[in-house]
Design a protein around this motif. Sequence first.
Motif, PDB file in Angstrom:
ATOM      1  N   VAL A 180      -2.966   5.081 -10.925  1.00 41.67           N
ATOM      2  CA  VAL A 180      -3.075   3.732 -11.501  1.00 41.67           C
ATOM      3  C   VAL A 180      -3.196   2.737 -10.347  1.00 41.67           C
ATOM      4  CG1 VAL A 180      -1.952   1.977 -12.953  1.00 41.67           C
ATOM      5  CG2 VAL A 180      -1.571   4.411 -13.439  1.00 41.67           C
ATOM      6  N   PHE A 181      -4.221   1.893 -10.413  1.00 41.17           N
ATOM      7  CA  PHE A 181      -4.340   0.786  -9.465  1.00 41.17           C
ATOM      8  C   PHE A 181      -3.414  -0.327  -9.921  1.00 41.17           C
ATOM      9  CE2 PHE A 181      -8.975   2.035  -8.999  1.00 41.17           C
ATOM     10  CZ  PHE A 181      -8.877   2.418  -7.682  1.00 41.17           C
ATOM     11  N   GLN A 182      -2.701  -0.911  -8.976  1.00 42.13           N
ATOM     12  CA  GLN A 182      -1.984  -2.155  -9.285  1.00 42.13           C
ATOM     13  C   GLN A 182      -2.793  -3.286  -8.655  1.00 42.13           C
ATOM     14  OE1 GLN A 182       2.266  -2.180  -8.561  1.00 42.13           O
ATOM     15  NE2 GLN A 182       2.144  -4.209  -7.680  1.00 42.13           N
ATOM     16  N   VAL A 183      -3.119  -4.296  -9.465  1.00 49.23           N
ATOM     17  CA  VAL A 183      -3.700  -5.513  -8.898  1.00 49.23           C
ATOM     18  C   VAL A 183      -2.572  -6.526  -8.890  1.00 49.23           C
ATOM     19  CG1 VAL A 183      -5.410  -7.343  -9.150  1.00 49.23           C
ATOM     20  CG2 VAL A 183      -6.021  -4.986  -9.719  1.00 49.23           C
ATOM     21  N   GLY A 184      -2.212  -6.990  -7.707  1.00 44.81           N
ATOM     22  CA  GLY A 184      -1.042  -7.843  -7.564  1.00 44.81           C
ATOM     23  C   GLY A 184      -1.322  -9.279  -7.981  1.00 44.81           C
ATOM     24  N   ALA A 185      -0.221 -10.023  -8.089  1.00 42.38           N
ATOM     25  CA  ALA A 185      -0.298 -11.414  -8.531  1.00 42.38           C
ATOM     26  C   ALA A 185      -1.280 -12.219  -7.687  1.00 42.38           C
ATOM     27  CB  ALA A 185       1.089 -12.027  -8.455  1.00 42.38           C
ATOM     28  N   ARG A 186      -1.262 -11.968  -6.371  1.00 42.65           N
ATOM     29  CA  ARG A 186      -2.116 -12.763  -5.480  1.00 42.65           C
ATOM     30  C   ARG A 186      -3.592 -12.439  -5.631  1.00 42.65           C
ATOM     31  NH1 ARG A 186       2.485 -11.554  -4.331  1.00 42.65           N
ATOM     32  NH2 ARG A 186       3.987 -13.019  -3.475  1.00 42.65           N
ATOM     33  N   ASN A 187      -3.883 -11.330  -6.239  1.00 42.69           N
ATOM     34  CA  ASN A 187      -5.291 -10.931  -6.402  1.00 42.69           C
ATOM     35  C   ASN A 187      -5.769 -10.992  -7.846  1.00 42.69           C
ATOM     36  OD1 ASN A 187      -6.718 -10.181  -3.940  1.00 42.69           O
ATOM     37  ND2 ASN A 187      -4.977  -8.825  -3.604  1.00 42.69           N
ATOM     38  N   MET A 188      -4.957 -11.594  -8.713  1.00 42.18           N
ATOM     39  CA  MET A 188      -5.358 -11.599 -10.127  1.00 42.18           C
ATOM     40  C   MET A 188      -6.727 -12.233 -10.328  1.00 42.18           C
ATOM     41  SD  MET A 188      -3.831 -13.485 -13.462  1.00 42.18           S
ATOM     42  CE  MET A 188      -5.065 -14.787 -13.376  1.00 42.18           C
ATOM     43  N   GLN A 189      -7.055 -13.187  -9.478  1.00 42.25           N
ATOM     44  CA  GLN A 189      -8.372 -13.823  -9.617  1.00 42.25           C
ATOM     45  C   GLN A 189      -9.315 -13.480  -8.457  1.00 42.25           C
ATOM     46  OE1 GLN A 189      -7.325 -17.938 -10.652  1.00 42.25           O
ATOM     47  NE2 GLN A 189      -8.087 -17.474 -12.696  1.00 42.25           N
ATOM     48  N   ASN A 190      -9.101 -12.305  -7.875  1.00 38.22           N
ATOM     49  CA  ASN A 190     -10.046 -11.793  -6.869  1.00 38.22           C
ATOM     50  C   ASN A 190     -11.148 -11.097  -7.686  1.00 38.22           C
ATOM     51  OD1 ASN A 190     -11.443 -10.290  -4.990  1.00 38.22           O
ATOM     52  ND2 ASN A 190      -9.625  -9.683  -3.844  1.00 38.22           N
ATOM     53  N   PHE A 191     -12.131 -11.897  -8.092  1.00 36.85           N
ATOM     54  CA  PHE A 191     -13.093 -11.418  -9.082  1.00 36.85           C
ATOM     55  C   PHE A 191     -13.954 -10.266  -8.566  1.00 36.85           C
ATOM     56  CE2 PHE A 191     -12.252 -15.911 -10.358  1.00 36.85           C
ATOM     57  CZ  PHE A 191     -11.482 -15.593 -11.473  1.00 36.85           C
ATOM     58  N   ASN A 192     -14.230 -10.262  -7.262  1.00 40.36           N
ATOM     59  CA  ASN A 192     -15.004  -9.133  -6.718  1.00 40.36           C
ATOM     60  C   ASN A 192     -14.211  -7.835  -6.825  1.00 40.36           C
ATOM     61  OD1 ASN A 192     -17.264 -10.642  -6.055  1.00 40.36           O
ATOM     62  ND2 ASN A 192     -16.419 -11.233  -4.064  1.00 40.36           N
ATOM     63  N   LEU A 193     -12.915  -7.940  -6.558  1.00 43.31           N
ATOM     64  CA  LEU A 193     -12.053  -6.753  -6.676  1.00 43.31           C
ATOM     65  C   LEU A 193     -11.993  -6.297  -8.143  1.00 43.31           C
ATOM     66  CD1 LEU A 193     -10.002  -4.737  -5.468  1.00 43.31           C
ATOM     67  CD2 LEU A 193      -8.222  -6.447  -5.855  1.00 43.31           C
ATOM     68  N   LEU A 194     -11.834  -7.249  -9.041  1.00 42.39           N
ATOM     69  CA  LEU A 194     -11.755  -6.904 -10.471  1.00 42.39           C
ATOM     70  C   LEU A 194     -13.042  -6.216 -10.932  1.00 42.39           C
ATOM     71  CD1 LEU A 194     -10.121 -10.182 -11.873  1.00 42.39           C
ATOM     72  CD2 LEU A 194      -8.965  -8.062 -11.253  1.00 42.39           C
ATOM     73  N   ARG A 195     -14.173  -6.748 -10.488  1.00 47.33           N
ATOM     74  CA  ARG A 195     -15.460  -6.140 -10.861  1.00 47.33           C
ATOM     75  C   ARG A 195     -15.564  -4.717 -10.313  1.00 47.33           C
ATOM     76  NH1 ARG A 195     -19.175  -9.560 -13.126  1.00 47.33           N
ATOM     77  NH2 ARG A 195     -19.152 -11.709 -12.380  1.00 47.33           N
ATOM     78  N   ALA A 196     -15.129  -4.537  -9.052  1.00 44.67           N
ATOM     79  CA  ALA A 196     -15.216  -3.208  -8.426  1.00 44.67           C
ATOM     80  C   ALA A 196     -14.344  -2.214  -9.186  1.00 44.67           C
ATOM     81  CB  ALA A 196     -14.801  -3.296  -6.960  1.00 44.67           C
ATOM     82  N   ILE A 197     -13.165  -2.648  -9.608  1.00 44.36           N
ATOM     83  CA  ILE A 197     -12.269  -1.764 -10.361  1.00 44.36           C
ATOM     84  C   ILE A 197     -12.844  -1.495 -11.755  1.00 44.36           C
ATOM     85  CG2 ILE A 197      -9.986  -1.669 -11.437  1.00 44.36           C
ATOM     86  CD1 ILE A 197      -8.907  -3.069  -8.962  1.00 44.36           C
ATOM     87  N   GLY A 198     -13.541  -2.475 -12.277  1.00 43.49           N
ATOM     88  CA  GLY A 198     -14.191  -2.318 -13.591  1.00 43.49           C
ATOM     89  C   GLY A 198     -15.237  -1.218 -13.587  1.00 43.49           C
ATOM     90  N   GLU A 199     -15.777  -0.936 -12.417  1.00 45.63           N
ATOM     91  CA  GLU A 199     -16.784   0.131 -12.307  1.00 45.63           C
ATOM     92  C   GLU A 199     -16.137   1.517 -12.283  1.00 45.63           C
ATOM     93  OE1 GLU A 199     -20.107  -0.340 -12.440  1.00 45.63           O
ATOM     94  OE2 GLU A 199     -19.540  -2.430 -12.810  1.00 45.63           O
ATOM     95  N   THR A 200     -14.839   1.590 -11.996  1.00 41.09           N
ATOM     96  CA  THR A 200     -14.158   2.891 -11.959  1.00 41.09           C
ATOM     97  C   THR A 200     -13.628   3.203 -13.361  1.00 41.09           C
ATOM     98  OG1 THR A 200     -11.876   2.159 -11.571  1.00 41.09           O
ATOM     99  CG2 THR A 200     -13.318   2.265  -9.634  1.00 41.09           C
ATOM    100  N   ARG A 201     -13.047   4.360 -13.515  1.00 38.48           N
ATOM    101  CA  ARG A 201     -12.402   4.701 -14.794  1.00 38.48           C
ATOM    102  C   ARG A 201     -10.917   5.025 -14.554  1.00 38.48           C
ATOM    103  NH1 ARG A 201     -16.013   2.123 -15.799  1.00 38.48           N
ATOM    104  NH2 ARG A 201     -17.829   2.568 -17.097  1.00 38.48           N
ATOM    105  N   THR A 202     -10.400   4.474 -13.473  1.00 41.16           N
ATOM    106  CA  THR A 202      -8.986   4.659 -13.135  1.00 41.16           C
ATOM    107  C   THR A 202      -8.170   3.570 -13.836  1.00 41.16           C
ATOM    108  OG1 THR A 202      -9.632   5.579 -11.013  1.00 41.16           O
ATOM    109  CG2 THR A 202      -7.387   4.730 -11.155  1.00 41.16           C
ATOM    110  N   ALA A 203      -6.993   3.947 -14.331  1.00 43.54           N
ATOM    111  CA  ALA A 203      -6.148   2.972 -15.037  1.00 43.54           C
ATOM    112  C   ALA A 203      -5.727   1.845 -14.089  1.00 43.54           C
ATOM    113  CB  ALA A 203      -4.923   3.673 -15.607  1.00 43.54           C
ATOM    114  N   VAL A 204      -5.509   0.662 -14.668  1.00 47.77           N
ATOM    115  CA  VAL A 204      -5.190  -0.523 -13.873  1.00 47.77           C
ATOM    116  C   VAL A 204      -3.979  -1.245 -14.456  1.00 47.77           C
ATOM    117  CG1 VAL A 204      -6.117  -2.643 -12.863  1.00 47.77           C
ATOM    118  CG2 VAL A 204      -7.697  -0.891 -13.696  1.00 47.77           C
ATOM    119  N   LEU A 205      -3.061  -1.602 -13.570  1.00 47.92           N
ATOM    120  CA  LEU A 205      -1.932  -2.448 -13.957  1.00 47.92           C
ATOM    121  C   LEU A 205      -2.244  -3.825 -13.354  1.00 47.92           C
ATOM    122  CD1 LEU A 205       1.764  -1.394 -13.237  1.00 47.92           C
ATOM    123  CD2 LEU A 205       0.996  -3.733 -13.082  1.00 47.92           C
ATOM    124  N   LEU A 206      -2.596  -4.765 -14.211  1.00 46.58           N
ATOM    125  CA  LEU A 206      -3.032  -6.084 -13.741  1.00 46.58           C
ATOM    126  C   LEU A 206      -1.885  -7.074 -13.885  1.00 46.58           C
ATOM    127  CD1 LEU A 206      -5.282  -8.108 -12.864  1.00 46.58           C
ATOM    128  CD2 LEU A 206      -5.855  -8.327 -15.305  1.00 46.58           C
TER     129      LEU A 206
END
Length: 352
Positions: A180-206
């Motif tokens: 599971v990827f954790q996207v931390g509070a400081r990166n909640m609006q790191n849209f490039n990171l969010l898009r990159a994770i959106g391309e994977t099929r790994t679970a995400v804790l946002l």
Amino acid sequence: MMIIMKSNATPQQTEAVIAKIKDMGLAVHLSQGVEATIIGAIGETHNIPTEHFEGLDGVDIVQRITQPYKLASRQFHPENTILPIDGFTVGGDEIAVIAGPCSVESRSQILETAQAVKEAGASALRGGVFKPRTSPYAFQGLGEEGLELLAEAREKTGLPIVVEIMSQVQLDVMLKYVDVFQVGARNMQNFNLLRAIGETRTAVLLKRGLSASIEELLMSAEYILAGGNTRVMLCERGIRTFETSTRNTTDINAIPVLKNLTHLPVILDPSHSTGHAAYVSAVARAAIAAGADGLIIEVHPDPAKAVSDGKQSLKPEAFAEMVNQVGQIAQIMGRRLAATQGNVQPLKQGWM
Ligand code: PEP
Ligand code: MN
């Protein structure tokens, strides 16, 4: 826009609606629930009259999704999303408890913590290896060496691992290790990171951003969902307010609000939301009573010596007691703690 098919609609009728949506240059999201087939038309739909679809064979109702987040909205997906992670689920009857240190510090620290949290009933192991520290001089994490240690802890305990990703440059190495990827509070609006994770099929804790609204959190989830990764859970971790007696203020309201607005699982992080070990259990109990689907808790074998977040880390005994209490609240709520199954292997004597 949401096109709800009649219960007796044929697959061909559904296909015809999908083809028409695609012809209009919109994306399609098909949700085949037990009760209904719902076709989502995603994109710039505000200028498209609902009549375009209302006359088609097999169509029952055409509805606009009024919220700015579409795929995350409960309007679009009325049933709870239940995410299977290795050995347990989040978002259904089970309460997931993710636990471990803020940072992976050493082999003995992570292995000892992993064993302790597993014995106490945790469903997954957390541990940061790329740390978002306020000071550039503070410990920044062990990097890939830390991922290897987490992988060893997973092998020994069977606990899947949850690890924070801070940048898309870490994606390839993280994909080799994490469950599971954790996207931390400081990166909640790191849209490039969010898009990159959106391309994977790994679970995400946002996680919710430090001063982000609930709607902004849901819009961030939408970035991941729009890429086709539907394995998203949301995490309330406290927000900034004028109150200084705790590190952050737990927005307990966020739990029922999110459960109302979205079908995605919602968990709480009382470690970061309170910042004090003494308050973690009380707020953890409150979260489960409020309808949260799980918890993420910082645990350290010797919090006084922790390189990060020691003040808010529970000792293993206090964590075990907390799990016990949370289990009782879960029962009252008609739920139960997630049992860890999956690839659990027997612990060997003296493996530390
Ligand atoms: C963490 O989980 O250790 C962390 C840095 O959390 P947050 O992003 O919520 O501050
Ligand atoms: Mn932390």
